[in-house]
Motif scaffolding. Structure first.
Motif, PDB file in Angstrom:
ATOM      1  N   GLU A  74       0.830  -1.200   0.000  1.00  0.00           N
ATOM      2  CA  GLU A  74       0.000   0.000   0.000  1.00  0.00           C
ATOM      3  C   GLU A  74       0.869   1.256   0.000  1.00  0.00           C
ATOM      4  O   GLU A  74       2.021   1.237   0.449  1.00  0.00           O
ATOM      5  CB  GLU A  74      -0.936  -0.014   1.207  1.00  0.00           C
ATOM      6  N   ASP A  75       0.308   2.365  -0.487  1.00  0.00           N
ATOM      7  CA  ASP A  75       1.058   3.624  -0.537  1.00  0.00           C
ATOM      8  C   ASP A  75       0.582   4.597   0.539  1.00  0.00           C
ATOM      9  O   ASP A  75       0.863   5.789   0.474  1.00  0.00           O
ATOM     10  CB  ASP A  75       0.929   4.278  -1.913  1.00  0.00           C
ATOM     11  N   ILE A  76      -0.140   4.075   1.533  1.00  0.00           N
ATOM     12  CA  ILE A  76      -0.701   4.934   2.566  1.00  0.00           C
ATOM     13  C   ILE A  76      -0.331   4.404   3.952  1.00  0.00           C
ATOM     14  O   ILE A  76      -0.255   3.190   4.167  1.00  0.00           O
ATOM     15  CB  ILE A  76      -2.246   5.017   2.431  1.00  0.00           C
ATOM     16  N   THR A  77      -0.045   5.321   4.856  1.00  0.00           N
ATOM     17  CA  THR A  77       0.087   4.977   6.262  1.00  0.00           C
ATOM     18  C   THR A  77      -1.007   5.724   7.009  1.00  0.00           C
ATOM     19  O   THR A  77      -1.315   6.870   6.674  1.00  0.00           O
ATOM     20  CB  THR A  77       1.484   5.333   6.815  1.00  0.00           C
ATOM     21  N   TRP A  78      -1.648   5.074   7.982  1.00  0.00           N
ATOM     22  CA  TRP A  78      -2.780   5.724   8.653  1.00  0.00           C
ATOM     23  C   TRP A  78      -2.789   5.442  10.150  1.00  0.00           C
ATOM     24  O   TRP A  78      -2.147   4.511  10.637  1.00  0.00           O
ATOM     25  CB  TRP A  78      -4.113   5.312   8.027  1.00  0.00           C
ATOM     26  N   GLN A  79      -3.534   6.324  10.857  1.00  0.00           N
ATOM     27  CA  GLN A  79      -3.753   6.152  12.283  1.00  0.00           C
ATOM     28  C   GLN A  79      -5.211   6.440  12.596  1.00  0.00           C
ATOM     29  O   GLN A  79      -5.724   7.509  12.246  1.00  0.00           O
ATOM     30  CB  GLN A  79      -2.879   7.106  13.110  1.00  0.00           C
ATOM     31  N   GLY A  80      -5.873   5.470  13.228  1.00  0.00           N
ATOM     32  CA  GLY A  80      -7.199   5.679  13.773  1.00  0.00           C
ATOM     33  C   GLY A  80      -7.053   5.946  15.266  1.00  0.00           C
ATOM     34  O   GLY A  80      -6.369   5.202  15.967  1.00  0.00           O
ATOM     35  N   PHE A  81      -7.671   7.021  15.759  1.00  0.00           N
ATOM     36  CA  PHE A  81      -7.520   7.407  17.158  1.00  0.00           C
ATOM     37  C   PHE A  81      -8.696   6.901  17.984  1.00  0.00           C
ATOM     38  O   PHE A  81      -9.858   7.173  17.677  1.00  0.00           O
ATOM     39  CB  PHE A  81      -7.411   8.929  17.273  1.00  0.00           C
ATOM     40  N   TYR A  82      -8.356   6.161  19.050  1.00  0.00           N
ATOM     41  CA  TYR A  82      -9.318   5.632  20.014  1.00  0.00           C
ATOM     42  C   TYR A  82      -9.038   6.262  21.375  1.00  0.00           C
ATOM     43  O   TYR A  82      -7.929   6.770  21.610  1.00  0.00           O
ATOM     44  CB  TYR A  82      -9.176   4.111  20.121  1.00  0.00           C
ATOM     45  N   PRO A  83      -9.999   6.228  22.305  1.00  0.00           N
ATOM     46  CA  PRO A  83      -9.729   6.784  23.638  1.00  0.00           C
ATOM     47  C   PRO A  83      -8.545   6.128  24.334  1.00  0.00           C
ATOM     48  O   PRO A  83      -7.846   6.783  25.106  1.00  0.00           O
ATOM     49  CB  PRO A  83     -11.034   6.505  24.399  1.00  0.00           C
ATOM     50  N   SER A  84      -8.286   4.868  24.043  1.00  0.00           N
ATOM     51  CA  SER A  84      -7.163   4.164  24.670  1.00  0.00           C
ATOM     52  C   SER A  84      -5.847   4.435  23.962  1.00  0.00           C
ATOM     53  O   SER A  84      -4.785   4.028  24.439  1.00  0.00           O
ATOM     54  CB  SER A  84      -7.428   2.653  24.678  1.00  0.00           C
ATOM     55  N   GLY A  85      -5.918   5.137  22.813  1.00  0.00           N
ATOM     56  CA  GLY A  85      -4.713   5.429  22.058  1.00  0.00           C
ATOM     57  C   GLY A  85      -4.881   5.078  20.596  1.00  0.00           C
ATOM     58  O   GLY A  85      -5.815   4.367  20.210  1.00  0.00           O
ATOM     59  N   PRO A  86      -3.970   5.545  19.736  1.00  0.00           N
ATOM     60  CA  PRO A  86      -4.088   5.284  18.302  1.00  0.00           C
ATOM     61  C   PRO A  86      -3.726   3.844  17.920  1.00  0.00           C
ATOM     62  O   PRO A  86      -3.033   3.145  18.668  1.00  0.00           O
ATOM     63  CB  PRO A  86      -3.096   6.266  17.677  1.00  0.00           C
ATOM     64  N   ARG A  87      -4.205   3.441  16.767  1.00  0.00           N
ATOM     65  CA  ARG A  87      -3.832   2.166  16.153  1.00  0.00           C
ATOM     66  C   ARG A  87      -3.414   2.495  14.731  1.00  0.00           C
ATOM     67  O   ARG A  87      -4.178   3.098  13.969  1.00  0.00           O
ATOM     68  CB  ARG A  87      -4.993   1.177  16.205  1.00  0.00           C
ATOM     69  N   ALA A  88      -2.182   2.111  14.400  1.00  0.00           N
ATOM     70  CA  ALA A  88      -1.563   2.615  13.177  1.00  0.00           C
ATOM     71  C   ALA A  88      -1.123   1.484  12.268  1.00  0.00           C
ATOM     72  O   ALA A  88      -0.811   0.377  12.715  1.00  0.00           O
ATOM     73  CB  ALA A  88      -0.361   3.503  13.525  1.00  0.00           C
ATOM     74  N   PHE A  89      -1.076   1.813  10.983  1.00  0.00           N
ATOM     75  CA  PHE A  89      -0.648   0.886   9.924  1.00  0.00           C
ATOM     76  C   PHE A  89       0.482   1.536   9.148  1.00  0.00           C
ATOM     77  O   PHE A  89       0.343   2.664   8.669  1.00  0.00           O
ATOM     78  CB  PHE A  89      -1.832   0.604   8.996  1.00  0.00           C
ATOM     79  N   LEU A  90       1.610   0.832   9.051  1.00  0.00           N
ATOM     80  CA  LEU A  90       2.757   1.318   8.283  1.00  0.00           C
ATOM     81  C   LEU A  90       3.097   0.270   7.225  1.00  0.00           C
ATOM     82  O   LEU A  90       3.433  -0.876   7.558  1.00  0.00           O
ATOM     83  CB  LEU A  90       3.978   1.547   9.179  1.00  0.00           C
ATOM     84  N   PRO A  91       3.002   0.611   5.944  1.00  0.00           N
ATOM     85  CA  PRO A  91       3.249  -0.376   4.883  1.00  0.00           C
ATOM     86  C   PRO A  91       4.730  -0.681   4.736  1.00  0.00           C
ATOM     87  O   PRO A  91       5.582   0.200   4.877  1.00  0.00           O
ATOM     88  CB  PRO A  91       2.711   0.330   3.637  1.00  0.00           C
ATOM     89  N   LEU A  92       5.013  -1.941   4.451  1.00  0.00           N
ATOM     90  CA  LEU A  92       6.378  -2.369   4.146  1.00  0.00           C
ATOM     91  C   LEU A  92       6.395  -3.008   2.766  1.00  0.00           C
ATOM     92  O   LEU A  92       5.509  -2.778   1.958  1.00  0.00           O
ATOM     93  CB  LEU A  92       6.896  -3.309   5.244  1.00  0.00           C
ATOM     94  N   HIS A  93       7.372  -3.853   2.516  1.00  0.00           N
ATOM     95  CA  HIS A  93       7.615  -4.364   1.167  1.00  0.00           C
ATOM     96  C   HIS A  93       6.791  -5.615   0.880  1.00  0.00           C
ATOM     97  O   HIS A  93       6.138  -6.179   1.761  1.00  0.00           O
ATOM     98  CB  HIS A  93       9.099  -4.688   1.013  1.00  0.00           C
ATOM     99  N   SER A  94       6.866  -6.066  -0.363  1.00  0.00           N
ATOM    100  CA  SER A  94       6.164  -7.272  -0.787  1.00  0.00           C
ATOM    101  C   SER A  94       6.776  -8.505  -0.142  1.00  0.00           C
ATOM    102  O   SER A  94       7.992  -8.606   0.030  1.00  0.00           O
ATOM    103  CB  SER A  94       6.219  -7.409  -2.309  1.00  0.00           C
ATOM    104  N   ALA A  95       5.920  -9.451   0.231  1.00  0.00           N
ATOM    105  CA  ALA A  95       6.370 -10.729   0.783  1.00  0.00           C
ATOM    106  C   ALA A  95       6.271 -11.842  -0.248  1.00  0.00           C
ATOM    107  O   ALA A  95       6.636 -12.984   0.032  1.00  0.00           O
ATOM    108  CB  ALA A  95       5.541 -11.099   2.018  1.00  0.00           C
ATOM    109  N   GLY A  96       5.777 -11.530  -1.471  1.00  0.00           N
ATOM    110  CA  GLY A  96       5.604 -12.543  -2.507  1.00  0.00           C
ATOM    111  C   GLY A  96       4.297 -13.297  -2.324  1.00  0.00           C
ATOM    112  O   GLY A  96       3.625 -13.206  -1.287  1.00  0.00           O
ATOM    113  N   ASN A  97       3.918 -14.040  -3.333  1.00  0.00           N
ATOM    114  CA  ASN A  97       2.691 -14.852  -3.289  1.00  0.00           C
ATOM    115  C   ASN A  97       1.460 -14.017  -2.964  1.00  0.00           C
ATOM    116  O   ASN A  97       0.528 -14.472  -2.283  1.00  0.00           O
ATOM    117  CB  ASN A  97       2.823 -15.987  -2.261  1.00  0.00           C
ATOM    118  N   GLY A  98       1.433 -12.781  -3.473  1.00  0.00           N
ATOM    119  CA  GLY A  98       0.262 -11.943  -3.271  1.00  0.00           C
ATOM    120  C   GLY A  98       0.145 -11.334  -1.890  1.00  0.00           C
ATOM    121  O   GLY A  98      -0.898 -10.762  -1.556  1.00  0.00           O
TER     122      GLY A  98
END
Length: 428
Positions: free
Chosen positions: A210-234
């Motif tokens: 993916e070309d996007i990194t995101w953070q959803g903010f919750y009362p207990s704290g954020p939950r974030a996604f950081l994309p890395l490289h391909s692992a192969g096999n889709g």
């Protein structure tokens, strides 16, 4: 055995190794000391669980050091969009579309190809170690720790555990948040422990990189996604960050991979792709810490030895690279002026440059922490109004993006005004 250098750098992490490379290229005789071994990279192995979001400003600095191409030849994932939104439930949640106040920072709106790169720490560190080791002006002292430091008037000396003694004009503490150099020099810190901790999880998911990194903010704290490289096999690799109470993260860490994967898919926003594998997990406390001084006689601090911030936006290493670049320039100018490298006027200039800049980023991160990590209805309204305003005003949104990318150095006015009203931040 005694060896003489211009500068001794203690700590060969990303910031210390970058500073050694820059100073070595400028012709300074540099000793780079680290208690660890040289990092290694193997493309066949799973990604390092420690990753950083390197800003455009950091990319420029690493390109100046002639290491950015080496990093790209190993592994680095560009991202062109960054999204933030509020996931807190409130009485009116069912009446409004989800993520009504979502803000997306897009490189296209800034006339650039990307906002930054997600890079494994060991990749950045190895590229810098390799470059430093290739310079005749830099001597590496790996697997060695500092036993004694004499911060004298005429010169400084550093005794290593193996008996080697290094003399120099200047000692740089780049040895992290628990800096031995800082402690020996007698430099105090202000420190505030956050209620949350952060859990980092290395995962594979079904789908392309993916070309996007995101953070959803919750009362207990954020939950974030950081994309890395391909692992192969889709499949592709990603790094997830889950902020929560120490008790909740301890419970999550105790789960097996299958149970943890189910918890993640249930707790993270629906934007998270379907996970297929968990490779590693780790949690750590988070704190805001600032050295009372960056300079004491012949000792100067950079990176986490000088400051640590809330890792919400992954800005810690970017601030450290800015420290390294500023100190490199100041030391070079001191030499041009024919002065001692520890001349107080020049080192004070370094602190005057970096302390306000680091404080601004601390304030920005704490604005987000205080606004989003609670269930207080007025603050919930305020943060949604703020996100809504950012969404509606491209100019303001782009100012924030340029600041985070290291393009603009001034904190956007609205964040600065909010920060100055938060408790406990004026002492930084």
């Amino acid at each position: 055995m005694t060896q003489a250098f211009d500068i001794v750098i203690v700590g060969a992490g990303m910031v210390g190794a970058a500073l050694a490379t820059g100073l070595g290229r400028n012709g300074f005789r540099v000793a780079l000391v680290d208690r660890g071994s040289a990092p290694t990279f193997d493309a066949s192995l799973s990604p390092d669980i420690r990753v950083s979001a390197l800003s455009a400003g950091s990319e420029r600095y690493l390109a100046e050091l002639d290491v950015w191409s080496d990093i790209l030849s190993m592994r680095a994932t560009a991202y062109s969009r960054l999204a933030v939104w509020d996931e807190t439930q409130h009485p009116l949640s069912n009446l409004f579309p989800r993520k009504i106040a979502e803000v997306v920072f897009d490189a296209r709106n800034l006339s650039t190809s990307h906002l930054g790169h997600i890079v494994e720490n060991r990749v950045t560190q190895q590229a810098l170690w390799n470059c430093a080791a290739s310079l005749s002006t830099v001597s590496l002292f790996a697997d060695n720790a500092v036993a004694r430091l004499d911060n004298g008037q005429d010169h400084a000396s550093v005794a290593l555990e193996d008996g080697t003694e290094l003399t120099c004009q200047l000692v740089v503490g780049a040895d992290g948040a628990a800096s031995v150099v800082r402690d020996i020099a007698g430099i105090g810190v202000t420190r505030d422990q956050y209620q949350q901790q952060a859990m980092v999880i290395s995962v594979r998911y079904q789908g392309p990189v993916e070309d996007i990194t995101w953070q959803g903010f919750y009362p207990s704290g954020p939950r974030a996604f950081l994309p890395l490289h391909s692992a192969g096999n889709g499949e592709s690799w990603a790094s997830l960050v889950w902020y929560d109470s120490p008790e909740e993260l301890a419970r999550l860490k105790s789960l097996d991979n299958e149970a943890l994967m189910a918890e993640i898919q249930n707790a993270f926003p629906p934007e998270l792709p379907p996970l297929t594998h968990i490779d590693a997990r780790a949690s750590f406390p988070i704190a805001r810490q600032h050295a009372r001084n960056y300079v004491k006689n012949r000792v100067v601090l950079v990176g986490d030895a000088a400051h640590t911030i809330n890792p919400l936006a992954g800005q810690g290493v970017n601030l450290g690279f800015q420290d390294a670049r500023a100190l490199q320039n100041v030391v070079r100018e001191a030499r041009r002026a024919g002065l001692n490298l520890a001349d107080p006027a020049w080192l004070t200039q370094y602190e005057r440059q970096r302390r306000p800049a680091n404080r601004r980023m601390m304030l920005a991160m704490d604005v987000f922490y205080h606004l989003f990590s609670n269930r207080t209805p007025p603050l919930h309204l305020l943060r949604n109004l703020g996100l809504g305003a950012a969404k509606a005003m491209p100019f303001a949104r782009n100012r924030v993006a340029k600041y985070a990318m290291g393009i603009d150095e001034e904190l956007p006015p609205v964040i600065r005004q909010l920060a100055e009203r938060l408790p406990g931040l004026r002492q930084l």
